[in-house]
Design a protein around this motif. Structure first.
Motif, PDB file in Angstrom:
ATOM      1  N   LEU A   1     -29.355   5.507  -5.708  1.00  0.00           N
ATOM      2  CA  LEU A   1     -29.014   4.248  -5.737  1.00  0.00           C
ATOM      3  C   LEU A   1     -30.106   3.603  -6.233  1.00  0.00           C
ATOM      4  CD1 LEU A   1     -27.823   3.455  -2.200  1.00  0.00           C
ATOM      5  CD2 LEU A   1     -26.068   3.686  -4.184  1.00  0.00           C
ATOM      6  N   THR A   2     -29.750   2.151  -7.064  1.00  0.00           N
ATOM      7  CA  THR A   2     -30.903   1.543  -7.738  1.00  0.00           C
ATOM      8  C   THR A   2     -31.486   0.613  -6.609  1.00  0.00           C
ATOM      9  OG1 THR A   2     -29.232  -0.276  -8.189  1.00  0.00           O
ATOM     10  CG2 THR A   2     -29.320   1.655  -9.967  1.00  0.00           C
ATOM     11  N   ASP A   3     -32.409  -0.072  -7.151  1.00  0.00           N
ATOM     12  CA  ASP A   3     -33.060  -0.916  -6.051  1.00  0.00           C
ATOM     13  C   ASP A   3     -31.984  -2.124  -5.754  1.00  0.00           C
ATOM     14  OD1 ASP A   3     -35.089   0.233  -5.925  1.00  0.00           O
ATOM     15  OD2 ASP A   3     -36.461  -0.764  -7.171  1.00  0.00           O
ATOM     16  N   ASP A   4     -31.300  -2.605  -6.791  1.00  0.00           N
ATOM     17  CA  ASP A   4     -30.307  -3.780  -6.820  1.00  0.00           C
ATOM     18  C   ASP A   4     -29.287  -3.271  -5.722  1.00  0.00           C
ATOM     19  OD1 ASP A   4     -31.781  -5.442  -8.352  1.00  0.00           O
ATOM     20  OD2 ASP A   4     -30.485  -5.122  -9.952  1.00  0.00           O
ATOM     21  N   GLU A   5     -28.859  -1.940  -5.689  1.00  0.00           N
ATOM     22  CA  GLU A   5     -27.645  -1.319  -4.666  1.00  0.00           C
ATOM     23  C   GLU A   5     -28.150  -1.171  -3.609  1.00  0.00           C
ATOM     24  OE1 GLU A   5     -24.869   1.307  -7.416  1.00  0.00           O
ATOM     25  OE2 GLU A   5     -26.882   1.966  -7.094  1.00  0.00           O
ATOM     26  N   ARG A   6     -29.283  -0.842  -3.217  1.00  0.00           N
ATOM     27  CA  ARG A   6     -29.924  -0.935  -1.898  1.00  0.00           C
ATOM     28  C   ARG A   6     -29.939  -2.212  -1.324  1.00  0.00           C
ATOM     29  NH1 ARG A   6     -31.309   4.317  -1.245  1.00  0.00           N
ATOM     30  NH2 ARG A   6     -32.104   5.534  -3.097  1.00  0.00           N
ATOM     31  N   ASN A   7     -30.625  -3.062  -1.857  1.00  0.00           N
ATOM     32  CA  ASN A   7     -30.619  -4.738  -1.412  1.00  0.00           C
ATOM     33  C   ASN A   7     -29.385  -5.095  -1.141  1.00  0.00           C
ATOM     34  OD1 ASN A   7     -33.486  -4.361  -1.880  1.00  0.00           O
ATOM     35  ND2 ASN A   7     -33.402  -5.308  -3.833  1.00  0.00           N
ATOM     36  N   ALA A   8     -28.118  -5.051  -1.912  1.00  0.00           N
ATOM     37  CA  ALA A   8     -27.057  -5.263  -1.723  1.00  0.00           C
ATOM     38  C   ALA A   8     -26.361  -4.890  -0.569  1.00  0.00           C
ATOM     39  CB  ALA A   8     -25.987  -5.230  -2.763  1.00  0.00           C
ATOM     40  N   GLU A   9     -26.598  -3.524  -0.272  1.00  0.00           N
ATOM     41  CA  GLU A   9     -26.135  -2.855   0.899  1.00  0.00           C
ATOM     42  C   GLU A   9     -26.881  -3.219   2.320  1.00  0.00           C
ATOM     43  OE1 GLU A   9     -25.662   1.676   2.273  1.00  0.00           O
ATOM     44  OE2 GLU A   9     -27.711   1.208   1.625  1.00  0.00           O
ATOM     45  N   ALA A  10     -28.075  -3.696   2.152  1.00  0.00           N
ATOM     46  CA  ALA A  10     -28.713  -4.226   3.156  1.00  0.00           C
ATOM     47  C   ALA A  10     -28.214  -5.799   3.487  1.00  0.00           C
ATOM     48  CB  ALA A  10     -30.166  -4.319   2.969  1.00  0.00           C
ATOM     49  N   ASP A  11     -28.098  -6.321   2.526  1.00  0.00           N
ATOM     50  CA  ASP A  11     -27.408  -7.564   2.723  1.00  0.00           C
ATOM     51  C   ASP A  11     -26.094  -7.684   3.508  1.00  0.00           C
ATOM     52  OD1 ASP A  11     -29.596  -8.936   1.648  1.00  0.00           O
ATOM     53  OD2 ASP A  11     -28.844  -9.364  -0.405  1.00  0.00           O
ATOM     54  N   LEU A  12     -25.077  -6.577   2.883  1.00  0.00           N
ATOM     55  CA  LEU A  12     -23.917  -6.429   3.399  1.00  0.00           C
ATOM     56  C   LEU A  12     -23.896  -6.141   4.909  1.00  0.00           C
ATOM     57  CD1 LEU A  12     -20.829  -6.773   2.730  1.00  0.00           C
ATOM     58  CD2 LEU A  12     -20.960  -4.276   1.969  1.00  0.00           C
ATOM     59  N   LEU A  13     -24.706  -5.171   4.932  1.00  0.00           N
ATOM     60  CA  LEU A  13     -24.927  -4.590   6.567  1.00  0.00           C
ATOM     61  C   LEU A  13     -25.216  -5.927   7.698  1.00  0.00           C
ATOM     62  CD1 LEU A  13     -26.120  -1.116   5.996  1.00  0.00           C
ATOM     63  CD2 LEU A  13     -23.852  -1.758   6.548  1.00  0.00           C
ATOM     64  N   GLN A  14     -26.264  -6.699   7.186  1.00  0.00           N
ATOM     65  CA  GLN A  14     -26.546  -8.052   7.800  1.00  0.00           C
ATOM     66  C   GLN A  14     -25.242  -8.715   7.905  1.00  0.00           C
ATOM     67  OE1 GLN A  14     -29.156  -8.452   9.663  1.00  0.00           O
ATOM     68  NE2 GLN A  14     -30.037  -6.710   9.022  1.00  0.00           N
ATOM     69  N   VAL A  15     -24.469  -8.946   6.793  1.00  0.00           N
ATOM     70  CA  VAL A  15     -23.282  -9.801   7.080  1.00  0.00           C
ATOM     71  C   VAL A  15     -22.353  -9.211   7.886  1.00  0.00           C
ATOM     72  CG1 VAL A  15     -21.043 -10.669   5.693  1.00  0.00           C
ATOM     73  CG2 VAL A  15     -23.404 -10.732   4.586  1.00  0.00           C
ATOM     74  N   GLU A  16     -22.205  -8.120   7.990  1.00  0.00           N
ATOM     75  CA  GLU A  16     -21.331  -7.428   8.922  1.00  0.00           C
ATOM     76  C   GLU A  16     -21.608  -7.535  10.412  1.00  0.00           C
ATOM     77  OE1 GLU A  16     -19.372  -2.959   9.654  1.00  0.00           O
ATOM     78  OE2 GLU A  16     -21.407  -3.127   9.704  1.00  0.00           O
ATOM     79  N   ALA A  17     -22.985  -7.217  10.568  1.00  0.00           N
ATOM     80  CA  ALA A  17     -23.589  -7.189  11.745  1.00  0.00           C
ATOM     81  C   ALA A  17     -23.533  -8.810  12.594  1.00  0.00           C
ATOM     82  CB  ALA A  17     -25.257  -7.061  12.001  1.00  0.00           C
ATOM     83  N   THR A  18     -23.712  -9.798  11.692  1.00  0.00           N
ATOM     84  CA  THR A  18     -23.494 -11.247  12.329  1.00  0.00           C
ATOM     85  C   THR A  18     -21.956 -11.416  12.751  1.00  0.00           C
ATOM     86  OG1 THR A  18     -25.113 -11.924  10.777  1.00  0.00           O
ATOM     87  CG2 THR A  18     -23.366 -13.554  11.605  1.00  0.00           C
ATOM     88  N   GLY A  19     -21.189 -10.627  12.016  1.00  0.00           N
ATOM     89  CA  GLY A  19     -19.457 -10.891  12.239  1.00  0.00           C
ATOM     90  C   GLY A  19     -19.411 -10.053  13.439  1.00  0.00           C
ATOM     91  N   LEU A  20     -19.875  -8.774  13.546  1.00  0.00           N
ATOM     92  CA  LEU A  20     -19.636  -7.883  14.792  1.00  0.00           C
ATOM     93  C   LEU A  20     -20.165  -8.547  16.113  1.00  0.00           C
ATOM     94  CD1 LEU A  20     -20.167  -4.187  13.248  1.00  0.00           C
ATOM     95  CD2 LEU A  20     -17.906  -5.497  13.960  1.00  0.00           C
ATOM     96  N   ASP A  21     -21.400  -9.101  15.838  1.00  0.00           N
ATOM     97  CA  ASP A  21     -22.037  -9.670  17.106  1.00  0.00           C
ATOM     98  C   ASP A  21     -21.064 -10.894  17.789  1.00  0.00           C
ATOM     99  OD1 ASP A  21     -24.170  -8.295  16.947  1.00  0.00           O
ATOM    100  OD2 ASP A  21     -25.428  -9.534  16.167  1.00  0.00           O
ATOM    101  N   ALA A  22     -20.356 -11.418  16.878  1.00  0.00           N
ATOM    102  CA  ALA A  22     -19.283 -12.594  17.345  1.00  0.00           C
ATOM    103  C   ALA A  22     -18.384 -12.153  18.052  1.00  0.00           C
ATOM    104  CB  ALA A  22     -18.954 -13.397  16.020  1.00  0.00           C
TER     105      ALA A  22
END
Length: 379
Positions: A248-269
């Motif tokens: 993966l590129t650095d941009d892809e890894r950063n986007a993946e990390a951001d997406l997983l944080q978005v998901e975590a916020t939703g799941l916590d709710a």
């Protein structure tokens, strides 16, 4: 497909009795004379996992369930009756069997069973003196709160569906077409006795362009995603996974990390007593925090799962309350990537039903979440 669920005769009998009690409570609530369940989803729910489907794309199967205050009847024809009796319908139901060419006999039977009262239906039809009414909202809500025997079936489905996903993507190669990938995924599901309610596949180009990539003859290339809505005994498990041929590129890894944080916020709710709208707003805030406020408008975020891939999709105004025993499948996404699993809300929080220990994962806020499968370019 396997026949009757492997949950044990005792569990099945208890589940059927509980479902019939809910249906009769709806009759008492509305004053109707009968409940008529046409859809394959409601048939599976009422029969503790029985399968009325023959034509897989059809909304309704080859049998219905009719419940009155005194009886619970499977309505079908002579073509299907014996197979259903032996393989799909547990004890607790009688059968009304009509010749396949005399469908009017079924309608006459339903009118007689209702004894002049209204007929409630999941898919109401009107005409021929039979004016049907929709099911009450209270019954639709009870369907979404799954029983322990349903939890067991869901766990087994999720484990096997995720194993099928892992096996498929580990075998995939960049020169495959999207249709090759979808076909391999469908085969992996069917071999495990799982129906393919949906299989999507995208290579690198179409993964960036479309949220619902119906597979084509296009070659995968360096990136690919596979999506399952896998159905067995009426329940649907949804999951998405991605593979990278090469690092993966650095941009892809950063986007993946951001997406997983978005998901975590939703799941916590996702907590008992919250509304589904509150979960939507949690996702919305998380996208803004990730500096991607437009992403929530580009695709729905998922919602309550069960006998449909999504029983209800979360929206800004979805007032449906969250209860222990409900299942959820959320699918937050950015262009080019998505994360999706099916969860069961239990007394101790969310249980991931589609987690495969063999798939690469990262831990986000205490949860194991799927990462990209990175395959070295020389493989």
């Amino acid at each position: 497909m396997s026949a009757l669920p492997d949950s044990g005769a005792g569990q099945s009998a208890t589940e059927v009795a509980d479902k019939l009690a809910l249906l009769r409570a709806a009759l008492a609530e509305t004053g109707a004379g009968a409940v008529r369940l046409r859809g394959a989803d409601w048939f599976a729910w009422a029969t503790a996992g029985g399968d009325a489907a023959v034509l897989q794309g059809a909304d309704c199967g080859v049998a219905e369930v009719l419940v009155t205050r005194d009886d619970a009847v499977v309505l079908t024809d002579a073509i299907e009756a014996e197979r259903l009796r032996q393989e799909q319908v547990p004890p607790g139901f009688t059968f009304h069997i009509a010749p396949w060419a005399e469908t009017e006999l079924r309608e006459t039977y339903v009118l007689g069973a209702a004894r002049g009262g209204a007929v409630l239906s999941d898919r109401p039809r009107n005409g021929n003196g039979n004016d049907e009414q929709p099911l009450p909202a209270s019954l639709r809500l009870r369907r979404m709160v799954l029983q322990p025997s349903e939890h067991d079936r869901y766990r087994a489905l999720g484990a096997e569906a995720s194993a099928a996903m892992t096996a498929t993507l580990r075998a995939a190669r960049p020169h495959w077409t999207e249709l090759d990938l979808a076909a391999a995924g469908a085969q992996a599901l069917w071999r495990r006795g799982i129906q393919t309610a949906l299989v999507l596949a995208a290579g690198g180009r179409r993964l960036q362009a479309f949220r619902h990539p119906v597979p084509t003859h296009e070659t995968l290339g360096a990136r690919a995603m596979l999506v399952f809505c896998a159905r067995r005994h009426g329940l649907v498990a949804s999951l998405s996974r991605a593979v990278a041929f090469g690092a993966l590129t650095d941009d892809e890894r950063n986007a993946e990390a951001d997406l997983l944080q978005v998901e975590a916020t939703g799941l916590d709710a996702v907590r008992p007593g919250q509304s589904l709208a509150a979960v939507y707003h949690a996702f919305e805030a998380a996208y803004r925090h990730a500096n991607r406020p437009e992403a929530i408008r580009e695709h729905h975020q998922g919602g309550i799962a069960g006998y449909q891939a999504r029983e209800i999709v979360a929206s800004p105004s979805t007032a449906t309350g969250i209860e222990t025993g409900m299942a959820f499948a959320f699918n937050p996404s950015f262009a080019g990537m998505k994360v999706e699993d099916t969860f069961l809300l239990g007394a101790n929080g969310l249980e991931n039903l589609t987690l495969d220990p063999a798939w690469p994962a990262t831990t986000i806020q205490g949860r194991a979440r799927p990462a990209w499968l990175e395959v070295p370019e020389h493989e």
